[in-house]
Design a protein around this motif. Structure first.
Motif, PDB file in Angstrom:
ATOM      1  N   THR A 143     -41.859  60.195  24.175  1.00  0.00           N
ATOM      2  CA  THR A 143     -41.813  58.798  23.745  1.00  0.00           C
ATOM      3  C   THR A 143     -41.829  58.691  22.231  1.00  0.00           C
ATOM      4  O   THR A 143     -41.029  57.958  21.635  1.00  0.00           O
ATOM      5  CB  THR A 143     -43.000  58.017  24.350  1.00  0.00           C
ATOM      6  N   ARG A 144     -42.728  59.427  21.570  1.00  0.00           N
ATOM      7  CA  ARG A 144     -42.830  59.364  20.104  1.00  0.00           C
ATOM      8  C   ARG A 144     -41.555  59.891  19.441  1.00  0.00           C
ATOM      9  O   ARG A 144     -41.095  59.331  18.446  1.00  0.00           O
ATOM     10  CB  ARG A 144     -44.040  60.144  19.590  1.00  0.00           C
ATOM     11  N   LEU A 145     -40.985  60.962  19.982  1.00  0.00           N
ATOM     12  CA  LEU A 145     -39.748  61.484  19.403  1.00  0.00           C
ATOM     13  C   LEU A 145     -38.620  60.476  19.568  1.00  0.00           C
ATOM     14  O   LEU A 145     -37.868  60.216  18.625  1.00  0.00           O
ATOM     15  CB  LEU A 145     -39.361  62.828  20.032  1.00  0.00           C
ATOM     16  N   ASP A 146     -38.492  59.882  20.736  1.00  0.00           N
ATOM     17  CA  ASP A 146     -37.448  58.874  20.964  1.00  0.00           C
ATOM     18  C   ASP A 146     -37.622  57.690  20.007  1.00  0.00           C
ATOM     19  O   ASP A 146     -36.642  57.206  19.420  1.00  0.00           O
ATOM     20  CB  ASP A 146     -37.465  58.380  22.410  1.00  0.00           C
ATOM     21  N   GLN A 147     -38.849  57.231  19.824  1.00  0.00           N
ATOM     22  CA  GLN A 147     -39.106  56.102  18.920  1.00  0.00           C
ATOM     23  C   GLN A 147     -38.797  56.487  17.471  1.00  0.00           C
ATOM     24  O   GLN A 147     -38.201  55.705  16.725  1.00  0.00           O
ATOM     25  CB  GLN A 147     -40.560  55.644  19.043  1.00  0.00           C
ATOM     26  N   THR A 148     -39.206  57.686  17.075  1.00  0.00           N
ATOM     27  CA  THR A 148     -38.988  58.155  15.709  1.00  0.00           C
ATOM     28  C   THR A 148     -37.509  58.284  15.405  1.00  0.00           C
ATOM     29  O   THR A 148     -37.030  57.793  14.373  1.00  0.00           O
ATOM     30  CB  THR A 148     -39.692  59.508  15.495  1.00  0.00           C
ATOM     31  N   THR A 149     -36.767  58.949  16.278  1.00  0.00           N
ATOM     32  CA  THR A 149     -35.345  59.183  16.004  1.00  0.00           C
ATOM     33  C   THR A 149     -34.551  57.880  16.051  1.00  0.00           C
ATOM     34  O   THR A 149     -33.607  57.705  15.288  1.00  0.00           O
ATOM     35  CB  THR A 149     -34.753  60.231  16.958  1.00  0.00           C
ATOM     36  N   LYS A 150     -34.942  56.949  16.913  1.00  0.00           N
ATOM     37  CA  LYS A 150     -34.269  55.650  16.944  1.00  0.00           C
ATOM     38  C   LYS A 150     -34.486  54.918  15.626  1.00  0.00           C
ATOM     39  O   LYS A 150     -33.548  54.340  15.056  1.00  0.00           O
ATOM     40  CB  LYS A 150     -34.762  54.801  18.111  1.00  0.00           C
ATOM     41  N   LYS A 151     -35.704  54.949  15.112  1.00  0.00           N
ATOM     42  CA  LYS A 151     -36.002  54.293  13.845  1.00  0.00           C
ATOM     43  C   LYS A 151     -35.211  54.934  12.703  1.00  0.00           C
ATOM     44  O   LYS A 151     -34.668  54.239  11.845  1.00  0.00           O
ATOM     45  CB  LYS A 151     -37.515  54.361  13.569  1.00  0.00           C
ATOM     46  N   MET A 152     -35.120  56.266  12.700  1.00  0.00           N
ATOM     47  CA  MET A 152     -34.344  56.973  11.679  1.00  0.00           C
ATOM     48  C   MET A 152     -32.864  56.592  11.763  1.00  0.00           C
ATOM     49  O   MET A 152     -32.238  56.256  10.761  1.00  0.00           O
ATOM     50  CB  MET A 152     -34.497  58.490  11.853  1.00  0.00           C
ATOM     51  N   GLU A 153     -32.329  56.663  12.966  1.00  0.00           N
ATOM     52  CA  GLU A 153     -30.907  56.385  13.162  1.00  0.00           C
ATOM     53  C   GLU A 153     -30.583  54.935  12.808  1.00  0.00           C
ATOM     54  O   GLU A 153     -29.597  54.661  12.112  1.00  0.00           O
ATOM     55  CB  GLU A 153     -30.511  56.690  14.607  1.00  0.00           C
ATOM     56  N   ASP A 154     -31.404  53.996  13.265  1.00  0.00           N
ATOM     57  CA  ASP A 154     -31.181  52.578  12.951  1.00  0.00           C
ATOM     58  C   ASP A 154     -31.192  52.339  11.447  1.00  0.00           C
ATOM     59  O   ASP A 154     -30.374  51.579  10.917  1.00  0.00           O
ATOM     60  CB  ASP A 154     -32.229  51.696  13.634  1.00  0.00           C
ATOM     61  N   SER A 155     -32.113  52.998  10.729  1.00  0.00           N
ATOM     62  CA  SER A 155     -32.201  52.833   9.296  1.00  0.00           C
ATOM     63  C   SER A 155     -30.940  53.377   8.605  1.00  0.00           C
ATOM     64  O   SER A 155     -30.392  52.744   7.707  1.00  0.00           O
ATOM     65  CB  SER A 155     -33.426  53.558   8.751  1.00  0.00           C
ATOM     66  N   LEU A 156     -30.467  54.539   9.034  1.00  0.00           N
ATOM     67  CA  LEU A 156     -29.258  55.120   8.448  1.00  0.00           C
ATOM     68  C   LEU A 156     -28.040  54.260   8.718  1.00  0.00           C
ATOM     69  O   LEU A 156     -27.215  54.037   7.837  1.00  0.00           O
ATOM     70  CB  LEU A 156     -29.048  56.535   8.971  1.00  0.00           C
ATOM     71  N   VAL A 157     -27.913  53.755   9.929  1.00  0.00           N
ATOM     72  CA  VAL A 157     -26.772  52.909  10.293  1.00  0.00           C
ATOM     73  C   VAL A 157     -26.803  51.624   9.461  1.00  0.00           C
ATOM     74  O   VAL A 157     -25.774  51.197   8.921  1.00  0.00           O
ATOM     75  CB  VAL A 157     -26.773  52.590  11.808  1.00  0.00           C
ATOM     76  N   GLN A 158     -27.990  51.027   9.336  1.00  0.00           N
ATOM     77  CA  GLN A 158     -28.128  49.791   8.569  1.00  0.00           C
ATOM     78  C   GLN A 158     -27.792  50.016   7.094  1.00  0.00           C
ATOM     79  O   GLN A 158     -27.103  49.212   6.487  1.00  0.00           O
ATOM     80  CB  GLN A 158     -29.553  49.250   8.711  1.00  0.00           C
ATOM     81  N   ASN A 159     -28.266  51.112   6.520  1.00  0.00           N
ATOM     82  CA  ASN A 159     -28.027  51.401   5.106  1.00  0.00           C
ATOM     83  C   ASN A 159     -26.597  51.825   4.819  1.00  0.00           C
ATOM     84  O   ASN A 159     -26.119  51.676   3.706  1.00  0.00           O
ATOM     85  CB  ASN A 159     -29.002  52.468   4.592  1.00  0.00           C
ATOM     86  N   ASN A 160     -25.916  52.380   5.821  1.00  0.00           N
ATOM     87  CA  ASN A 160     -24.535  52.833   5.637  1.00  0.00           C
ATOM     88  C   ASN A 160     -23.515  51.843   6.183  1.00  0.00           C
ATOM     89  O   ASN A 160     -22.321  52.062   6.051  1.00  0.00           O
ATOM     90  CB  ASN A 160     -24.323  54.199   6.304  1.00  0.00           C
ATOM     91  N   GLY A 161     -24.016  50.792   6.861  1.00  0.00           N
ATOM     92  CA  GLY A 161     -23.143  49.852   7.531  1.00  0.00           C
ATOM     93  C   GLY A 161     -22.566  48.846   6.611  1.00  0.00           C
ATOM     94  O   GLY A 161     -21.525  48.356   6.583  1.00  0.00           O
TER      95      GLY A 161
END
Length: 161
Positions: A143-161
């Motif tokens: 659960t923690r890994l899924d939450q962590t990686t989603k937060k990382m990915e969402d941040s990268l997509v938002q910053n690169n979008g």
């Protein structure tokens, strides 16, 4: 005493390994990504280098000092860093959450094709923890890994979008 060992993984489709690895190796700032971790900072050594030690605190696990409503804390030391293979291992050197003889490895594995996507693997080896079952611990890691990686990915997509 037999150790609890396991490995969880999480697949990202919108961020590649070269984007995700720097977020994990930023060892002293993991509170930016990890759920329920309110603080994380360096207490010894250099961020991202072997020997670097961080202090982490939050509310992710019940602790010996009074339960889930009290701050859980740990001191963790990087014991191996392999930039080429995007892998790092760290050990817990002190804590109030019942971990003993704790070693964990995080590995970022590149996806197939055009550099898109990656898989994060988080393996652990720890002595059994009073008050938890192996299955509960394993599920918390997933659960923690899924939450962590989603937060990382969402941040990268938002910053690169």
């Amino acid at each position: 005493m037999e150790k609890w060992e396991g490995k969880v993984s999480s697949t990202l489709t919108k961020a590649n390994a070269n984007q995700i690895w720097p977020l994990f190796i930023d060892f002293f700032n993991f509170h930016k990504w990890f759920p329920n971790l309110s603080t994380c900072y360096g207490v010894h050594g250099t961020n991202g280098e072997v020997g670097g030690t961080r202090y982490c605190a939050g509310f992710s696990l019940p602790n010996k000092d009074g339960g889930a409503d009290q701050v859980s804390w740990s001191k963790e030391r990087l014991v191996a860093v392999d930039h080429e293979n995007m892998a790092m291992s760290y050990e817990m050197v002190d804590c109030n959450v019942g971990y003993k003889s704790y070693l964990s490895t995080i590995r970022v594995v590149g996806g197939d094709g055009e550099g898109e996507g990656c898989v994060i693997e988080w393996s652990f080896s720890v002595n059994p923890i009073d008050g938890l079952t192996y299955e509960d611990l394993f599920q918390r890691y997933q659960t923690r890994l899924d939450q962590t990686t989603k937060k990382m990915e969402d941040s990268l997509v938002q910053n690169n979008g």
